[in-house]
Design a protein around this motif. Structure first.
Motif, PDB file in Angstrom:
ATOM      1  N   UNK A  77      15.127 -28.389   3.049  1.00 59.00           N
ATOM      2  CA  UNK A  77      13.947 -28.804   2.279  1.00 59.00           C
ATOM      3  C   UNK A  77      12.663 -28.451   3.015  1.00 59.00           C
ATOM      4  N   UNK A  78      12.663 -28.655   4.318  1.00 59.57           N
ATOM      5  CA  UNK A  78      11.489 -28.319   5.129  1.00 59.57           C
ATOM      6  C   UNK A  78      11.207 -26.822   5.064  1.00 59.57           C
ATOM      7  N   UNK A  79      12.254 -26.016   5.161  1.00 58.12           N
ATOM      8  CA  UNK A  79      12.095 -24.564   5.076  1.00 58.12           C
ATOM      9  C   UNK A  79      11.548 -24.174   3.702  1.00 58.12           C
ATOM     10  N   UNK A  80      12.114 -24.748   2.641  1.00 60.69           N
ATOM     11  CA  UNK A  80      11.636 -24.437   1.290  1.00 60.69           C
ATOM     12  C   UNK A  80      10.164 -24.812   1.128  1.00 60.69           C
ATOM     13  N   UNK A  81       9.796 -25.988   1.596  1.00 59.16           N
ATOM     14  CA  UNK A  81       8.394 -26.409   1.479  1.00 59.16           C
ATOM     15  C   UNK A  81       7.479 -25.474   2.268  1.00 59.16           C
ATOM     16  N   UNK A  82       7.956 -24.998   3.424  1.00 59.19           N
ATOM     17  CA  UNK A  82       7.137 -24.083   4.220  1.00 59.19           C
ATOM     18  C   UNK A  82       7.013 -22.725   3.538  1.00 59.19           C
ATOM     19  N   UNK A  83       8.112 -22.268   2.936  1.00 57.39           N
ATOM     20  CA  UNK A  83       8.051 -20.987   2.223  1.00 57.39           C
ATOM     21  C   UNK A  83       7.181 -21.079   0.972  1.00 57.39           C
ATOM     22  N   UNK A  84       6.972 -22.284   0.462  1.00 60.64           N
ATOM     23  CA  UNK A  84       6.064 -22.453  -0.676  1.00 60.64           C
ATOM     24  C   UNK A  84       4.630 -22.072  -0.286  1.00 60.64           C
ATOM     25  N   UNK A  85       4.357 -22.048   1.007  1.00 52.18           N
ATOM     26  CA  UNK A  85       3.029 -21.639   1.493  1.00 52.18           C
ATOM     27  C   UNK A  85       2.889 -20.124   1.549  1.00 52.18           C
ATOM     28  N   UNK A  86       4.025 -19.418   1.506  1.00 54.52           N
ATOM     29  CA  UNK A  86       4.002 -17.958   1.556  1.00 54.52           C
ATOM     30  C   UNK A  86       5.176 -17.419   2.347  1.00 54.52           C
ATOM     31  N   UNK A  87       5.277 -16.106   2.430  1.00 53.68           N
ATOM     32  CA  UNK A  87       6.370 -15.435   3.132  1.00 53.68           C
ATOM     33  C   UNK A  87       6.322 -15.755   4.628  1.00 53.68           C
ATOM     34  N   UNK A  88       7.521 -15.815   5.234  1.00 56.81           N
ATOM     35  CA  UNK A  88       7.619 -16.043   6.669  1.00 56.81           C
ATOM     36  C   UNK A  88       8.831 -15.320   7.235  1.00 56.81           C
ATOM     37  N   UNK A  89       8.688 -14.899   8.486  1.00 64.11           N
ATOM     38  CA  UNK A  89       9.818 -14.366   9.239  1.00 64.11           C
ATOM     39  C   UNK A  89      10.571 -15.543   9.856  1.00 64.11           C
ATOM     40  N   UNK A  90      11.812 -15.313  10.254  1.00 62.66           N
ATOM     41  CA  UNK A  90      12.603 -16.364  10.896  1.00 62.66           C
ATOM     42  C   UNK A  90      11.882 -16.871  12.144  1.00 62.66           C
ATOM     43  N   UNK A  91      11.345 -15.971  12.936  1.00 65.11           N
ATOM     44  CA  UNK A  91      10.650 -16.377  14.167  1.00 65.11           C
ATOM     45  C   UNK A  91       9.456 -17.278  13.852  1.00 65.11           C
ATOM     46  N   UNK A  92       8.759 -17.002  12.748  1.00 65.22           N
ATOM     47  CA  UNK A  92       7.635 -17.861  12.347  1.00 65.22           C
ATOM     48  C   UNK A  92       8.130 -19.250  11.967  1.00 65.22           C
ATOM     49  N   UNK A  93       9.222 -19.303  11.208  1.00 64.70           N
ATOM     50  CA  UNK A  93       9.765 -20.591  10.780  1.00 64.70           C
ATOM     51  C   UNK A  93      10.254 -21.408  11.970  1.00 64.70           C
ATOM     52  N   UNK A  94      10.920 -20.763  12.922  1.00 66.09           N
ATOM     53  CA  UNK A  94      11.394 -21.499  14.095  1.00 66.09           C
ATOM     54  C   UNK A  94      10.220 -22.071  14.878  1.00 66.09           C
TER      55      UNK A  94
END
Length: 128
Positions: free
Chosen positions: A33-50
């Motif tokens: 859910x946290x990842x989905x909410x963050x991707x709602x802000x825009x595209x991200x690489x795995x390194x950005x998400x970590x």
């Protein structure tokens, strides 16, 4: 031998319910859910998400694979990295808003559920 309309409806309904259960499995983990909410802000690489979420790379990759299998996210190559984005951001926003409304209506009932609530998750009875 031919199938009756009732048999076809039962098969279709069973398939639809199984698909819905698979979709909701994608929402069953707080990290997803946290990842989905963050991707709602825009595209991200795995390194950005970590970096942004404070999760291990292996954890983020595992959850992104689940979300991709559920059809919720997709990736595209950017150099040597993969950039992830939501497939249906408006539908996700609508679903999360509906979930917030339902949670507000149920109060602590979901959290206190003996089968799937937070206490059950801590005892190992519920699994994601």
């Amino acid at each position: 031998m031919t199938e009756s309309n009732d048999d076809v409806r039962t098969i279709d309904e069973s398939h639809a319910l199984e698909a819905a259960a698979c979709l909701f499995h994608g929402f069953s983990d707080p990290s997803r859910l946290t990842i989905l909410r963050h991707l709602a802000l825009g595209e991200h690489r795995v390194v950005d998400l970590t970096e942004h979420l404070g999760l291990a790379q292996s954890t983020v990759s595992k959850h992104l694979a689940c979300l991709r299998d559920c059809g919720l996210v997709s990736s595209r190559a950017q150099g040597r990295a993969s950039v992830f984005s939501l497939n249906h951001p408006e539908a996700l926003t609508d679903l999360l808003a509906a979930a917030e409304r339902l949670l507000a209506l149920t109060g602590d009932a979901v959290t206190l559920c003996p089968t799937f609530g937070t206490a059950a998750a801590g005892s190992g009875q519920a699994s994601a």
